[in-house]
Design an enzyme around this catalytic site. Structure first.
Site, PDB file in Angstrom:
ATOM      1  N   ASP A  20       0.841  -1.177   0.286  1.00  0.00           N
ATOM      2  CA  ASP A  20       0.167   0.060  -0.015  1.00  0.00           C
ATOM      3  C   ASP A  20       1.125   1.320   0.081  1.00  0.00           C
ATOM      4  OD1 ASP A  20      -2.261   1.699   0.405  1.00  0.00           O
ATOM      5  OD2 ASP A  20      -1.715   1.455   2.692  1.00  0.00           O
ATOM      6  N   ASP A  22      -0.089   5.114   0.784  1.00  0.00           N
ATOM      7  CA  ASP A  22      -0.067   6.149   1.758  1.00  0.00           C
ATOM      8  C   ASP A  22      -0.383   5.386   3.246  1.00  0.00           C
ATOM      9  OD1 ASP A  22      -1.358   8.846   0.673  1.00  0.00           O
ATOM     10  OD2 ASP A  22      -1.956   7.260  -0.550  1.00  0.00           O
ATOM     11  N   ASP A 198      -2.016  -0.239   5.696  1.00  0.00           N
ATOM     12  CA  ASP A 198      -2.315   0.466   7.074  1.00  0.00           C
ATOM     13  C   ASP A 198      -3.662   0.599   7.311  1.00  0.00           C
ATOM     14  OD1 ASP A 198      -2.372   2.489   4.855  1.00  0.00           O
ATOM     15  OD2 ASP A 198      -2.752   4.009   6.808  1.00  0.00           O
TER      16      ASP A 198
HETATM   17 MG    MG Z   1      -2.821   3.319   3.153  1.00  0.00          MG
END
Ligand code: MG
Length: 248
Positions: A20, A22, A198
């Site tokens: 991923d 961000d 996240d």
């Molecule tokens: Mg993310």
């Protein structure tokens, strides 16, 4: 918060690595366009790409063009817009067709609906729209109400909650679907997936990776299905550098 797993997956030459963007490779910024690429990240990704024979992919809610602006030299596959776009060797393949979707009209409708709340950031997406309330978390109910209304009016789109944001994305996309599509093609096919992310949007993909015999790594706090956890993007960078040493 769940306890930190004591061990982390071992990257082997047979790993397919899914990352991923961000909150995983880069720290979350106040606005999506304000992210800072950490020094060393482009080179780290290039080295991983070499060590894993190209089996490294970015999987993000951002669109492919946006990710390429931030990481112009990234040599691997990119799944953008939650998997609605797939970029392989320079070409972007639209995997979810939204013939009826007018992103400009959707963006206008969302902007009009929150015009009384300038703290809400309206992000136009090629396949949807996102409302960010990071600047004033008390506006979450406003965002939820507006997005539920827009979802009702656009049956081809589904609501996707994210960190301090809500997004409408194409039904039938999703990071788990992106993982499946990439694992069906070279150089990912036949490899063991390791997925780091996240956000809520990553949970389905981490669950999928683990169901396929691979591993998920949750970055940061919060409930997760992942069997492993690292506290922040800097810790992930250190772990990836250690893993690269082991791949030599
Ligand atoms: Mg993310």
């Amino acid at each position: 918060m769940q306890p930190l797993a004591l061990s982390l997956p071992v990257l082997t030459p047979d790993t397919a690595l899914f990352l991923d963007f961000d909150g995983c490779l880069v720290d979350i910024a106040p606005r999506p366009d304000a992210v800072v690429i950490p020094p060393g990240l482009p080179e780290r990704l290039a080295r991983l790409h070499d060590a894993l024979d190209g089996a490294v992919a970015l999987i993000s809610g951002r669109d492919v063009a946006d990710l390429r602006r931030h990481l112009p030299d990234f040599p691997g596959a990119i799944a953008g817009s939650h998997g609605a776009e797939l970029a392989l060797s320079g070409q972007v393949i639209e995997t979810t067709h939204q013939a009826d979707l007018d992103p400009d009209a959707l963006h206008r409708a969302a902007a009009d609906a929150v015009a009384d709340h300038p703290a809400i950031l309206v992000e136009r997406k090629p396949h949807g729209v996102a409302l960010h309330y990071r600047a004033d978390p008390s506006l979450r109910p406003v965002v939820e109400e507006v997005m539920a209304r827009l979802a009702d009016a656009n049956p081809d789109l589904v609501l996707q909650p994210a960190k301090m944001a809500m997004e409408l994305r194409p039904a039938g996309s999703g990071k788990d679907g992106a993982l499946d599509r990439l694992l069906a093609m070279a150089p990912f096919a036949g490899r063991v997936p390791v997925y780091a992310g996240d956000d809520l949007t990553d949970e389905v993909a981490m669950a999928r990776a683990q169901a396929l015999g691979g591993q998920g790594i949750k970055i940061g706090a919060g409930e997760t299905v992942a069997r492993h956890r690292l506290p922040d993007p800097a810790a992930l960078a250190r772990w990836l550098d250690d893993a690269l040493e082991g791949l030599r």
